[in-house]
Design an enzyme around this catalytic site. Structure first.
Site, PDB file in Angstrom:
ATOM      1  N   VAL A  57     -28.101  35.900  27.298  1.00 33.94           N
ATOM      2  CA  VAL A  57     -27.035  35.439  26.404  1.00 33.94           C
ATOM      3  C   VAL A  57     -26.153  34.392  27.063  1.00 33.94           C
ATOM      4  O   VAL A  57     -25.856  33.354  26.473  1.00 33.94           O
ATOM      5  CB  VAL A  57     -26.181  36.644  25.927  1.00 33.94           C
ATOM      6  N   ASP A  89     -22.630  42.745  27.622  1.00 32.67           N
ATOM      7  CA  ASP A  89     -21.388  43.290  28.195  1.00 32.67           C
ATOM      8  C   ASP A  89     -21.614  44.573  28.987  1.00 32.67           C
ATOM      9  O   ASP A  89     -20.680  45.086  29.594  1.00 32.67           O
ATOM     10  CB  ASP A  89     -20.361  43.558  27.094  1.00 32.67           C
ATOM     11  N   ARG A 141      -7.567  43.154  30.972  1.00 30.53           N
ATOM     12  CA  ARG A 141      -7.788  42.457  29.707  1.00 30.53           C
ATOM     13  C   ARG A 141      -8.615  43.318  28.756  1.00 30.53           C
ATOM     14  O   ARG A 141      -8.504  43.196  27.554  1.00 30.53           O
ATOM     15  CB  ARG A 141      -8.552  41.141  29.965  1.00 30.53           C
ATOM     16  N   ARG A 200     -19.410  28.463  27.207  1.00 31.30           N
ATOM     17  CA  ARG A 200     -18.835  29.090  26.001  1.00 31.30           C
ATOM     18  C   ARG A 200     -18.430  28.048  24.952  1.00 31.30           C
ATOM     19  O   ARG A 200     -17.280  27.936  24.550  1.00 31.30           O
ATOM     20  CB  ARG A 200     -17.620  29.945  26.376  1.00 31.30           C
ATOM     21  N   ARG A 247      -9.965  33.209  25.313  1.00 36.69           N
ATOM     22  CA  ARG A 247     -10.797  32.348  24.489  1.00 36.69           C
ATOM     23  C   ARG A 247     -11.011  32.920  23.086  1.00 36.69           C
ATOM     24  O   ARG A 247     -11.283  32.196  22.144  1.00 36.69           O
ATOM     25  CB  ARG A 247     -12.127  32.069  25.148  1.00 36.69           C
ATOM     26  N   CYS A 295     -15.481  29.516  30.892  1.00 36.35           N
ATOM     27  CA  CYS A 295     -14.933  30.635  31.651  1.00 36.35           C
ATOM     28  C   CYS A 295     -15.958  30.981  32.729  1.00 36.35           C
ATOM     29  O   CYS A 295     -16.989  30.328  32.845  1.00 36.35           O
ATOM     30  CB  CYS A 295     -14.651  31.829  30.742  1.00 36.35           C
ATOM     31  N   LYS A 353     -11.779  46.491  21.825  1.00 36.87           N
ATOM     32  CA  LYS A 353     -11.108  45.190  22.022  1.00 36.87           C
ATOM     33  C   LYS A 353     -11.726  44.141  21.116  1.00 36.87           C
ATOM     34  O   LYS A 353     -11.025  43.401  20.422  1.00 36.87           O
ATOM     35  CB  LYS A 353     -11.275  44.763  23.477  1.00 36.87           C
ATOM     36  N   ASN A 354     -13.074  44.107  21.070  1.00 38.16           N
ATOM     37  CA  ASN A 354     -13.756  43.026  20.359  1.00 38.16           C
ATOM     38  C   ASN A 354     -13.829  43.234  18.848  1.00 38.16           C
ATOM     39  O   ASN A 354     -14.414  42.413  18.145  1.00 38.16           O
ATOM     40  CB  ASN A 354     -15.155  42.796  20.953  1.00 38.16           C
TER      41      ASN A 354
END
Ligand code: EPZ
Length: 421
Positions: free
Chosen positions: A328, A306, A398, A122, A93, A117, A22-23
Site C-alpha cells: 500500500v 496499519d 496521535r 501520500r 494529513r 509523511c 481514530k480513522n
C-alpha cells in the site's frame, strides 16, 4: 519530547477495552460540516489527531463542545471560513477530509496540500480528480487546493487506486450533489462503512458502503444527528499482538471480531489460540514462542497495512523466517531499521522484508518514526531483555488512547518519561 521506557520479560495477561476508531472519528467529525443542525458523536477516542480535527473545525467557525465522556457535539452552521491552513494540515494529513464537505456545503474550500509523511508521498490527486468529476473547479496554488462549485453534479467516478480517505471525501461531497454519484473501486474499510452510517443518520441516501461500488443519491440538505463511532480494529489488533509476542493471554473487549478476519488468521498461523465472542477477542499464546508468518498488505478485507509493523515485531522473535510485503505505501519499513537496533535479523529485498526470528532481543534506545512503527517498537520492547527507551512517542499519542496505561493494565512494565526539550 516525551519518551516511553519499556522493560521486557513480562507475559501480558488480562483484558482491555477498545477505544473508538481514530480513522472513523476523523471523517465523521469532518462530515458534521455537511449538516444543517448539531451533530453529536459518541465513543470519540481522546487522541492528538482528534484534538487537531476539533481545533480545525473550531478555527473555521464551527461550535464544538466536548463532553466529559468525549462525546463531541459540532454545530457547523456558523462556519465563516472554509479554510484549512498549512500549519494545521501538516500536523495531520487527515485534515484533507474537510475538503469534500466544505465544497459541498459552502460551494468553496481552500485546504492546504498535506505534503508527504514518513511512510510515503501520500498524494491526494484522486481526491482532486474525483471532485472535478463532480463538477468542481479546482486549482492548486502556493501549496493550497482551491475548489469551487455552485452546486456539485452527481457523476460516475472510477478510482484508479483504492483510497480510504479519497473514497470518504468523495462520498461526503456527493451527499449534497445534484443527482446520482457512483464511486467504483471504492475502499471497503469498516471506517468507510461507519462514515456512511453517520451520513445516513443525517439523511443521506447511500447504498453499497463496504463494497467496491458505492451509490449516493444527492440531497438538498442533511440534518444533524447523533452517532456512535465504531471500535478501533487497529488498536485491538495491536493489543492482541502484545499478548502473542509476550506468550501471554490478552482479551480485548468492546471490539468487532468480524473486522479483523485477516489479522486473526495470521495470529492463528503464529500459533495463538484465538477465541471470539460478539464483542470480544482473546489471544492465548500459552507461554509459547510465536511461529514466523508471511504478511502481504492490501486494502480491506485483506491484511491491513496499519498492522504490518506490529507483525514485523512478532516475526522478529518468532521461530523461523517470516516475510513482509507492503503493497500500500512505498516507504513503510522504517520500523525495521529500529528493530535491528534491538537485535532483530532483518533484511530488505526490494519491497520484501525478510525477518529471521531470534530467541531474544536486547533493549536499546530507539526512535519512533510514524504511528504504527512506534507501536511495533513498544511491542518489541515488551520482549527485549532489559529496558528499551522509545523517543518521539508523540506519534503514539496521535493514534493510541492511554496506550501505556492500557498496557500497564495487562502487566507491562512501561512508563512515560517527560521530555527534556
Ligand atoms: C488511510 O490513509 C488511513 N488514515 C491510514 O491510516 C491507512 O494506513 C490508509 O488509509 C490505508 O489503509 C485515515 O483513515 C485517516 P489511502 P489514506 O488514500 O486514506 C495512494 C494510520 O496509521 N493514493 O487509502 O491517506 C496512496 O499514496 C494511518 O492510522 C494516491 O495515489 O490512505 C497509497 O499508496 C496511516 N492518490 C494508497 O493510495 C490519492 O489521491 C492508499 O492510500 C490518494 C491515495
Amino acid at each position: 519530547m516525551d519518551s516511553l521506557q519499556v522493560t521486557g520479560g513480562v507475559r501480558l495477561a488480562g483484558e482491555v477495552r477498545a477505544s473508538g476508531a481514530k480513522n472513523a472519528a476523523l471523517p465523521i467529525l469532518a462530515a458534521s460540516l455537511l449538516a444543517d443542525g448539531p451533530v453529536t458523536i459518541g465513543n470519540v477516542p481522546h487522541l492528538r489527531d482528534v484534538t487537531t480535527m476539533i481545533g480545525l473545525l473550531g478555527r473555521m467557525g464551527a461550535g464544538v463542545t466536548v463532553g466529559d465522556r468525549m462525546q463531541v457535539e459540532v454545530e457547523a452552521r456558523g462556519i465563516t471560513e472554509p479554510f484549512a491552513p498549512y500549519e494545521l494540515v501538516r500536523t495531520m494529513r487527515a485534515s484533507i477530509l474537510v475538503l469534500g464537505p466544505l465544497l459541498a456545503r459552502h460551494g468553496e474550500a481552500r485546504v492546504s496540500l498535506p505534503g508527504g509523511c514518513a511512510i510515503g508521498a501520500r498524494p491526494v490527486d484522486l481526491h482532486v480528480a474525483g471532485l472535478e468529476a463532480l463538477g468542481a473547479e479546482v486549482s492548486i496554488e502556493s501549496g493550497y487546493i482551491h475548489a469551487r462549485a455552485r452546486r456539485l453534479e452527481g457523476a460516475r467516478i472510477v478510482l484508479e487506486t483504492v483510497t480510504v480517505t479519497g473514497t470518504e471525501n468523495l462520498m461526503m461531497a456527493a451527499t449534497l450533489a445534484r443527482g446520482r454519484t457512483v464511486i467504483e473501486n471504492a475502499a471497503r474499510e469498516p471506517e468507510v462503512v461507519d462514515l456512511a452510517g453517520c451520513l445516513q443518520a443525517m439523511g443521506a441516501a447511500i447504498t453499497g458502503a463496504g463494497t467496491d461500488t458505492i451509490v449516493i443519491e444527492g440531497r438538498e440538505r442533511l440534518a444533524g444527528c447523533s452517532y456512535e463511532v465504531l471500535p478501533d480494529r487497529i488498536e485491538t489488533g495491536t493489543f492482541l499482538v502484545a499478548g502473542a509476542i509476550t506468550g501471554g493471554c490478552v482479551r480485548v473487549r468492546g471490539t468487532r471480531p468480524d473486522h479483523l478476519d485477516a489479522v486473526l488468521g495470521k495470529l492463528r498461523e503464529a500459533g495463538a489460540a484465538v477465541t471470539t465472542g460478539v464483542d470480544w477477542i482473546e489471544v492465548d499464546m500459552q507461554g509459547r514462542r510465536p511461529l514466523a508468518v508471511d504478511i502481504r498488505t492490501a486494502p480491506y478485507p485483506a491484511f491491513p497495512t496499519d498492522m504490518q509493523a506490529q507483525f514485523a515485531a512478532l516475526d522478529a522473535v518468532a521461530e523461523g523466517v517470516g516475510t513482509i510485503v507492503e503493497t500500500v505505501f512505498e516507504n513503510r519499513y522504517m520500523h525495521l531499521l529500529e528493530l535491528r537496533r534491538l537485535g532483530a535479523e532483518v533484511s530488505l529485498d526490494g519491497r520484501t522484508a525478510v525477518i529471521r526470528g531470534v530467541e531474544r532481543l536486547s533493549g536499546a534506545p530507539v526512535m519512533a518514526t510514524d504511528l504504527r512503527a512506534s507501536a511495533s517498537l513498544v511491542l518489541a520492547g515488551l520482549v527485549a531483555e532489559g529496558t528499551t527507551d522509545i523517543a518521539r512517542i508523540y506519534h503514539i499519542d496521535r493514534g493510541y488512547e492511554r496506550f501505556e496505561e492500557k498496557l500497564g493494565q495487562l502487566g507491562a512494565v512501561i512508563r512515560r518519561v517527560p521530555g527534556r526539550a
